[in-house]
Design a protein around this motif. Structure first.
Motif, mmCIF file in Angstrom:
data_model
loop_
_atom_site.group_PDB
_atom_site.id
_atom_site.type_symbol
_atom_site.label_atom_id
_atom_site.label_comp_id
_atom_site.label_asym_id
_atom_site.label_seq_id
_atom_site.Cartn_x
_atom_site.Cartn_y
_atom_site.Cartn_z
ATOM 1 N N PRO A 65 3.760 -6.803 14.227
ATOM 2 C CA PRO A 65 5.175 -6.843 13.841
ATOM 3 C C PRO A 65 5.386 -7.116 12.171
ATOM 4 O O PRO A 65 6.462 -7.075 11.650
ATOM 5 C CB PRO A 65 5.747 -8.024 14.637
ATOM 6 N N HIS A 66 4.082 -7.523 11.626
ATOM 7 C CA HIS A 66 4.213 -7.821 10.228
ATOM 8 C C HIS A 66 3.854 -6.628 9.273
ATOM 9 O O HIS A 66 3.767 -6.777 7.954
ATOM 10 C CB HIS A 66 3.615 -8.972 9.874
ATOM 11 N N VAL A 67 3.877 -5.448 10.017
ATOM 12 C CA VAL A 67 3.779 -4.171 8.990
ATOM 13 C C VAL A 67 5.232 -3.476 8.922
ATOM 14 O O VAL A 67 5.785 -3.351 10.111
ATOM 15 C CB VAL A 67 2.654 -3.298 9.916
ATOM 16 N N VAL A 68 5.437 -3.018 7.868
ATOM 17 C CA VAL A 68 6.687 -2.389 7.674
ATOM 18 C C VAL A 68 6.530 -0.993 6.858
ATOM 19 O O VAL A 68 5.655 -1.165 6.154
ATOM 20 C CB VAL A 68 7.824 -3.085 6.950
ATOM 21 N N VAL A 94 0.941 -1.076 0.022
ATOM 22 C CA VAL A 94 0.169 0.000 -0.096
ATOM 23 C C VAL A 94 0.860 1.234 0.029
ATOM 24 O O VAL A 94 1.647 1.555 1.008
ATOM 25 C CB VAL A 94 -0.992 0.039 1.185
ATOM 26 N N ALA A 95 0.739 2.042 -1.023
ATOM 27 C CA ALA A 95 1.575 3.302 -1.199
ATOM 28 C C ALA A 95 0.713 4.571 -0.455
ATOM 29 O O ALA A 95 -0.264 4.480 -0.842
ATOM 30 C CB ALA A 95 1.830 3.765 -2.218
ATOM 31 N N THR A 96 1.304 5.185 0.430
ATOM 32 C CA THR A 96 0.317 6.132 0.787
ATOM 33 C C THR A 96 1.209 7.223 1.484
ATOM 34 O O THR A 96 2.107 6.993 2.248
ATOM 35 C CB THR A 96 -0.724 5.769 2.291
ATOM 36 N N VAL A 116 3.903 -0.887 3.757
ATOM 37 C CA VAL A 116 3.384 0.354 3.603
ATOM 38 C C VAL A 116 4.521 1.444 3.009
ATOM 39 O O VAL A 116 5.324 1.635 3.700
ATOM 40 C CB VAL A 116 2.623 1.000 5.032
ATOM 41 N N ASP A 117 4.277 1.622 1.629
ATOM 42 C CA ASP A 117 5.117 2.430 0.936
ATOM 43 C C ASP A 117 5.040 4.009 1.087
ATOM 44 O O ASP A 117 4.095 4.737 0.731
ATOM 45 C CB ASP A 117 5.266 2.196 -0.399
#
Ligand SMILES: Cc1ncc(COP(=O)(O)O)c(C=O)c1O
Length: 371
Positions: free
Chosen positions: A225-228, A172-174, A204-205
């Motif tokens: 923890p699986h969100v970067v 997801v680019a935000t 998350v870009d």
């Protein structure tokens, strides 16, 4: 002037992988004698003080360029952790940060670590076209999720798609490129929930994070923890020429990046220049307010001629409402010495916010073209 890259013709002796044969090299045209509003760069030069500090630092480093650099860029990563903490009120340390040659390399590292054959990645298009490109290059199946007509993500549809497709990576680019629109943190949480159910990493870009008033997805990492978060110094930091991007993540993701990276991937020159830039973060980002005012000015100008500008949280604007083709309008701007971006979306074009003078050049051309 034709500036589209040509499709290479491959010699028979070259054992290039079949799936790469139809690709053309990625890249926006680089033309130097025009107003460049096509790559979402920061138009402001580095402050003199930072230029001088970089030159001084590089002079010191120059004597030891016979040696490999710090393989793990520990000093730079520690400084980046402090920078993120002060911007987002988080408590990251060097173990939570990875640095590389632009955030494109960060994205590639994530694909190398978690993608590859028998794996898939899901993204919501239109978005940053390098995500599917790296998927292809790394042999990762690309699954296309769709954005709505206003470029938002329908979270119910997206969740259903995540649960059905079970990708390893979700992008997801935000703020999103090319639309400039952002995804609220509460929606990212819902996507993170869905991602955890299928064992996916939610990437998350946030290349344009500093232009947005939304809280960074980095604040979700403590809970998920699986969100970067993938970040760059190319935009708000005005440091595109040096090529520095960084990843904010749980230490295990950073360990995976360490396993995947090439030895000594980040040069000593890059590391030392970037350390100076991070030390001067406030000064480096002192143009942000002016860019946000410039964004307002461009939006008003676009709307004044009867065209439509999307609500942007970044340093660029996607606009529509012209009756001729995107390519014709793009060419009209180029004929007047202004290079904007045809992002391949029929009926839309993208313009980056420039300096006051550059914005004025764009607006003058706009008034002529829209007549
Ligand atoms: C959404 C997004 N992500 C990542 C990048 C890559 O930036 P860099 O490799 O310069 O850090 C860009 C560049 O325009 C972008 O728009």
């Amino acid at each position: 002037m034709s500036i589209k890259p040509n499709q290479p013709t491959w010699p028979v002796w070259l054992p290039l992988r079949d799936e790469l044969r139809t690709l053309t090299p990625y890249g926006a045209p680089q033309i130097h004698d025009v107003v460049q509003l096509n790559s979402n760069e920061n138009p402001f030069k580095l402050p003199d003080e930072v230029q001088a500090a970089i030159v001084k630092e590089i002079k010191e480093v120059a004597a030891s360029l016979n040696r490999y650099p710090d393989r793990d860029a520990v000093r730079l990563r520690s400084k980046l952790a402090q920078y993120v903490n002060s911007a987002s009120n988080t408590e990251f340390s060097v173990e939570n940060i990875w640095a590389a040659n632009g955030s494109n390399e960060i994205l590639q590292t994530l694909f190398l670590a978690c993608g590859g054959s028998k794996r898939s990645a899901l993204g919501f298009t239109p978005s940053y076209s390098v995500h599917p490109l790296i998927a292809k290059i790394t042999g990762t199946q690309w699954i296309e999720g769709k954005r709505s007509s206003t470029f938002g993500i329908d979270i119910q549809l997206a969740t259903a798609q995540i649960l059905a497709e079970k990708p390893s990576l979700i992008f997801v680019a935000t703020p999103n490129n090319p639309s400039g629109t952002s995804t609220p943190l509460s929606d990212l949480e819902l996507l993170a929930d869905a991602a955890s159910k299928v064992g996916a990493l939610l990437v998350v870009d946030e290349a344009y994070a500093e232009f947005s008033s939304e809280q960074s997805a980095a604040t979700l990492i403590a809970k998920f923890p699986h969100v970067v978060s993938s970040r760059t110094m190319s935009k708000a930091f005005a440091f595109a020429g040096v090529r520095v991007g960084y990843l904010i993540a749980h230490p295990s993701v950073i360990d995976a990046a360490l396993v995947t990276r090439l030895p000594y991937h980040l040069s000593a020159l890059t590391q030392s220049a970037a350390e100076v830039a991070v030390d001067h973060a406030n000064l480096m980002q002192s143009g942000i307010q002016e860019l946000l005012s410039g964004r307002e000015l461009l939006v008003r100008g676009i709307e004044l001629v009867g065209w439509k500008a999307l609500d942007s949280s970044a340093n660029f604007i996607l606009f529509s409402g012209f009756t001729r083709s995107s390519n014709e309008i793009w060419q009209e701007f180029l004929n007047r010495g202004i290079l904007i971006r045809d992002v391949g979306l029929a009926g839309y074009l993208r313009v980056s916010v420039g300096t006051k003078a550059e914005n004025q050049r764009f607006l003058t051309a706009l008034q002529e073209i829209a007549q």
